[in-house]
Design an enzyme around this catalytic site. Sequence first.
Site, PDB file in Angstrom:
ATOM      1  N   ALA A   1      43.835  45.594  43.018  1.00  0.00           N
ATOM      2  CA  ALA A   1      44.923  45.642  44.081  1.00  0.00           C
ATOM      3  C   ALA A   1      46.065  46.750  43.629  1.00  0.00           C
ATOM      4  CB  ALA A   1      45.725  44.122  44.077  1.00  0.00           C
TER       5      ALA A   1
ATOM      6  N   GLY B   1      40.972  43.523  41.819  1.00  0.00           N
ATOM      7  CA  GLY B   1      40.422  43.263  43.324  1.00  0.00           C
ATOM      8  C   GLY B   1      39.277  43.901  43.775  1.00  0.00           C
TER       9      GLY B   1
ATOM     10  N   GLU C   1      36.543  41.977  42.675  1.00  0.00           N
ATOM     11  CA  GLU C   1      36.396  40.827  43.581  1.00  0.00           C
ATOM     12  C   GLU C   1      36.094  41.155  44.948  1.00  0.00           C
ATOM     13  OE1 GLU C   1      40.686  40.016  42.456  1.00  0.00           O
ATOM     14  OE2 GLU C   1      40.187  37.772  42.528  1.00  0.00           O
TER      15      GLU C   1
ATOM     16  N   GLU D   1      43.364  41.475  35.136  1.00  0.00           N
ATOM     17  CA  GLU D   1      44.598  40.727  35.547  1.00  0.00           C
ATOM     18  C   GLU D   1      45.485  40.208  34.508  1.00  0.00           C
ATOM     19  OE1 GLU D   1      41.922  40.585  37.141  1.00  0.00           O
ATOM     20  OE2 GLU D   1      42.218  40.677  39.245  1.00  0.00           O
TER      21      GLU D   1
END
Length: 260
Positions: free
Chosen positions: A67, A112, A115, A135
């Site tokens: 992200a 992300g 993911e 993270e």
Amino acid sequence: MNYTNLLTELNDGILTVTVNRPKALNALNRQTFSDLKQLFETDAHQIEGLKGIIITGAGERAFVAGADISEFDGLTTETAKALSKRGQDIFRAIETFPKVVIAAVNGFALGGGCELAMACHLRVASEKARFGQPEVNLGIIPGYGGTQRLIRLIGKSKATELLLTADMIGGLEAAHLGLANYVVPHGEEVLKATAIIKKIARKAPIAIAQTLECIDAYYDKNVDGFQKEVESFGFCAETEDFVEGASAFMEKRRATFKGK
Ligand code: COA
């Protein structure tokens, strides 16, 4: 199809989607999520004769490095929850897409990015790929399904280790763990993904879509996967493709499927 941060190329029914922010190692900002939402919830469903989709990253270094951290500033519990839910919903649209979606992981697939790769049905990694969920280094946790899908793909033991240590693993180890389906020489990941889609495209499209739904049902706590299989088996039985597939076998010829 026009997007701010995605490049798309449709070739012989295979759509290649390139996340295109190489200066930020293709980090997923809000705009990129909007682009992915538009693509996977709407546009891609309207492509005639679509065989499958490949997702990859622009540049030499990254698939997607997570992200976009620069957008984290000022998040509150409420706005963070909304961000997480939105990302999860968009990745769910990828996971439930009725044609095969393959991540061609050409470099960093972190946070992300890992993911996103895990929301795809299959993953082809370059030898230079680096997977990880870093993270906890930032004081946060994966918010786009990472704590759930990593366990599904590689099991609780190793997933717990990767989620807690934030360690990165290479393409070879990812393949060894079952996170990647294949590891290939750097630069060949899209080629390999293309070959897989071409192979799947020779099968009956409705049977492929129903198989994807049945696999998904295994993980849905509200659905009896065996019952779903019964339903899907019944559904396939009345398709023209089933008649064609069985006839072609008996007549010792190659089946021509119409997706009907
Ligand atoms: N969000 C926003 N920008 C990012 C980013 C992210 N997730 N990952 C990389 N970038 C940007 C960097 O800020 C840098 O921008 P700059 O050139 O304007 O300074 C550029 O991409 C190159 O990254 P850099 O860190 O300089 O490259 P590196 O080779 O030293 O390190 C990584 C590569 C991937 C190890 C490192 O960028 C990194 O740890 N990224 C964050 C990964 C992460 O924590 N993801 C999960 C987020 S929840």
